[in-house]
Design an enzyme around this catalytic site. Structure first.
Site, PDB file in Angstrom:
ATOM      1  N   ASP A 108      57.183  59.546  68.597  1.00  0.00           N
ATOM      2  CA  ASP A 108      56.593  59.260  70.060  1.00  0.00           C
ATOM      3  C   ASP A 108      55.676  58.355  70.144  1.00  0.00           C
ATOM      4  O   ASP A 108      55.599  57.656  71.150  1.00  0.00           O
ATOM      5  CB  ASP A 108      56.062  60.798  70.321  1.00  0.00           C
ATOM      6  CG  ASP A 108      54.960  61.376  69.199  1.00  0.00           C
ATOM      7  OD1 ASP A 108      55.289  60.741  68.357  1.00  0.00           O
ATOM      8  OD2 ASP A 108      54.335  62.400  69.731  1.00  0.00           O
ATOM      9  N   THR A 143      62.009  60.207  62.970  1.00  0.00           N
ATOM     10  CA  THR A 143      60.752  60.764  62.409  1.00  0.00           C
ATOM     11  C   THR A 143      61.114  62.270  61.713  1.00  0.00           C
ATOM     12  O   THR A 143      62.082  62.946  62.171  1.00  0.00           O
ATOM     13  CB  THR A 143      59.716  61.037  63.289  1.00  0.00           C
ATOM     14  OG1 THR A 143      58.730  61.912  62.762  1.00  0.00           O
ATOM     15  CG2 THR A 143      60.084  61.851  64.676  1.00  0.00           C
ATOM     16  N   ASP A 183      59.061  64.657  61.678  1.00  0.00           N
ATOM     17  CA  ASP A 183      58.701  65.625  62.245  1.00  0.00           C
ATOM     18  C   ASP A 183      59.422  66.613  63.315  1.00  0.00           C
ATOM     19  O   ASP A 183      58.901  67.576  63.729  1.00  0.00           O
ATOM     20  CB  ASP A 183      57.688  64.951  63.026  1.00  0.00           C
ATOM     21  CG  ASP A 183      56.464  64.679  62.008  1.00  0.00           C
ATOM     22  OD1 ASP A 183      56.240  64.777  60.766  1.00  0.00           O
ATOM     23  OD2 ASP A 183      55.403  63.678  62.629  1.00  0.00           O
ATOM     24  N   ARG A 240      52.309  51.514  61.308  1.00  0.00           N
ATOM     25  CA  ARG A 240      51.639  51.753  62.345  1.00  0.00           C
ATOM     26  C   ARG A 240      51.010  50.444  62.843  1.00  0.00           C
ATOM     27  O   ARG A 240      50.529  49.723  61.960  1.00  0.00           O
ATOM     28  CB  ARG A 240      50.838  52.860  61.974  1.00  0.00           C
ATOM     29  CG  ARG A 240      51.590  53.989  61.508  1.00  0.00           C
ATOM     30  CD  ARG A 240      50.909  55.501  61.771  1.00  0.00           C
ATOM     31  NE  ARG A 240      51.621  56.418  60.862  1.00  0.00           N
ATOM     32  CZ  ARG A 240      52.460  57.173  61.234  1.00  0.00           C
ATOM     33  NH1 ARG A 240      53.017  56.964  62.399  1.00  0.00           N
ATOM     34  NH2 ARG A 240      53.142  58.187  60.321  1.00  0.00           N
ATOM     35  N   ARG A 270      52.585  66.462  61.052  1.00  0.00           N
ATOM     36  CA  ARG A 270      51.211  66.021  61.911  1.00  0.00           C
ATOM     37  C   ARG A 270      50.882  67.373  62.751  1.00  0.00           C
ATOM     38  O   ARG A 270      50.197  68.021  62.056  1.00  0.00           O
ATOM     39  CB  ARG A 270      51.802  64.928  62.870  1.00  0.00           C
ATOM     40  CG  ARG A 270      50.468  64.276  63.232  1.00  0.00           C
ATOM     41  CD  ARG A 270      50.686  63.231  64.136  1.00  0.00           C
ATOM     42  NE  ARG A 270      51.471  61.963  63.544  1.00  0.00           N
ATOM     43  CZ  ARG A 270      50.959  61.115  62.972  1.00  0.00           C
ATOM     44  NH1 ARG A 270      49.546  60.969  62.901  1.00  0.00           N
ATOM     45  NH2 ARG A 270      51.462  60.161  62.329  1.00  0.00           N
TER      46      ARG A 270
HETATM   47  O1  F6P Z   1      55.155  61.399  61.333  1.00  0.00           O
HETATM   48  C1  F6P Z   1      55.605  61.448  59.985  1.00  0.00           C
HETATM   49  C2  F6P Z   1      54.451  61.772  59.397  1.00  0.00           C
HETATM   50  O2  F6P Z   1      54.960  61.760  57.825  1.00  0.00           O
HETATM   51  C3  F6P Z   1      53.762  63.130  59.677  1.00  0.00           C
HETATM   52  O3  F6P Z   1      54.267  64.326  59.177  1.00  0.00           O
HETATM   53  C4  F6P Z   1      52.300  62.900  58.896  1.00  0.00           C
HETATM   54  O4  F6P Z   1      51.493  63.665  59.411  1.00  0.00           O
HETATM   55  C5  F6P Z   1      52.252  61.323  59.261  1.00  0.00           C
HETATM   56  O5  F6P Z   1      53.427  60.974  59.217  1.00  0.00           O
HETATM   57  C6  F6P Z   1      51.534  60.668  58.007  1.00  0.00           C
HETATM   58  O6  F6P Z   1      51.375  59.383  58.208  1.00  0.00           O
HETATM   59  P1  F6P Z   1      50.882  58.370  57.469  1.00  0.00           P
HETATM   60  O7  F6P Z   1      51.805  58.068  56.278  1.00  0.00           O
HETATM   61  O8  F6P Z   1      50.663  57.161  58.290  1.00  0.00           O
HETATM   62  O9  F6P Z   1      49.500  58.677  56.949  1.00  0.00           O
END
Ligand code: F6P
Length: 341
Positions: free
Chosen positions: A106, A129, A131, A75, A175
């Site tokens: 998204d 993703t 999700d 990210r 999420r």
């Molecule tokens: O978007 C994919 C996802 O695994 C979601 O299900 C989860 O909420 C999020 O990413 C976790 O993100 P990170 O690995 O950045 O904490």
């Protein structure tokens, strides 16, 4: 019409099984059209930090079955600021990139739209993703594998739950979307599916009402021959998560409830056939769309047909869980289970 020659490719946000299969398809399709692919590493950070390499067709051999992403993912906080967007645009201009393909969710597509304010090259998104929360496509790359992984894990938990006659609370990713929770819950015959679409806990009063309802259902189950009880719950739904719900429920049921957070195992692993095939179709379609001079689009699949939707439409609303599934779970499965306990 000027044909594109150089395309940048990156994976962004949470990695998803099948991202590598999509990378492979993009690279092979580009090779076919004599387009050069430049892979940027660590999502948008690669654009900002000029961290890239030429991706040729030899590098994608043996990639289709691998989880994770060859390009790494991340990210990118800088992409929320104008400076970051401008730096990324400068890299694309400096490297004479004609088009950019982003495989992600998204948030990543939102970044792609913002980048267009600073860069005039063509942009295409490929939905990747676990999700499955992106509007306009029946499935995102990675969702089916994540659902299958979670089902396998919960089937195993069911064995212990049966052996120990125990209540388990399994927390699933997504999420703010219940796609994984609902599909997995139904497929595992969970006694309770708690998700954003069917379980409302806005106030303290809601919390105790919901705890009472679940506790009643568990108590009924305990008076029958039914030996295990599995609750699946979406992450971010219950304040404090599955562990807190286990503590809260114990007060209402006087029964030990075991919390289990499946977490990142849902993101990893070799993609199932559906994801490999979807990723391949989408990767090829992305290069074709660029070759046809298209831009601002997300590759999608609707009713088994590959199509495109505008990126701005895709991110406007979160994709909803199928109402048929919600209704079946609420009105038929949950009710039948209740009358059998
Ligand atoms: O978007 C994919 C996802 O695994 C979601 O299900 C989860 O909420 C999020 O990413 C976790 O993100 P990170 O690995 O950045 O904490």
């Amino acid at each position: 019409m000027q044909k594109i020659k150089k395309v940048a490719l990156l994976t962004s946000g949470g990695d998803a099984p099948g991202m590598n299969a999509a990378i492979r398809a993009v690279v092979l399709a580009a090779h076919h059209y004599k387009i050069e692919i430049i892979g940027f590493k660590h999502g948008y950070n690669g654009l900002i930090n000029q961290d890239f390499f030429i991706l040729d067709h030899k590098q994608v051999h043996g990639l289709i079955n691998q989880g994770g992403t060859l390009l790494k993912s991340a990210r990118c906080k800088e992409f929320h600021h104008q400076d970051g967007l401008k730096q990324a645009a400068n890299t694309l201009i400096k490297e004479k990139i004609d088009a950019l393909i982003v495989i992600g969710g998204d948030g990543s597509f939102n970044g792609l739209l913002k980048l267009q304010q600073h860069w005039s090259g063509q942009v295409i998104g490929i939905p990747g993703t676990i999700d499955n929360d992106i509007d306009g496509t029946d499935h995102t790359i990675g969702f089916t594998t994540a659902v299958n992984t979670a089902i396998e894990a919960i089937d195993k938990i069911r064995d212990t739950a049966d052996a120990f006659e125990r209540v388990f609370i399994v927390e699933l990713m997504g999420r703010h979307s219940g796609q994984i929770t609902f599909n997995v819950g139904v497929a595992c015959a969970a006694e309770q599916v708690l998700s954003f679409e069917n379980f409302f806990v806005n106030t303290e009063k809601d919390r105790s009402a919901r705890l009472n309802e679940i506790a009643e259902h568990i108590k009924k189950a305990q008076t029958t021959t039914q030996s295990s009880y599995i609750i699946v719950i979406a992450e971010n739904l219950w304040r404090g998560g599955a562990h807190q719900l286990a503590i809260d429920l114990k007060q209402y049921t006087q029964t030990d409830c075991t919390a289990c957070i499946l977490g990142y195992i849902q993101r990893g692993g070799s993609p199932v056939a559906e994801d490999r095939i979807l990723a391949t179709k989408m990767g090829v379609a992305a290069i074709k769309a660029l070759n046809d001079n298209k831009t601002g689009l997300m590759i999608a699949e609707q009713n088994n047909t590959i199509t495109t939707v505008s990126l701005s439409t895709a991110i406007q609303h979160q994709k909803q869980v199928s109402q048929n599934l919600i209704d079946a779970q609420k009105n038929i499965l949950a009710m039948s289970a209740q009358s059998s306990v």
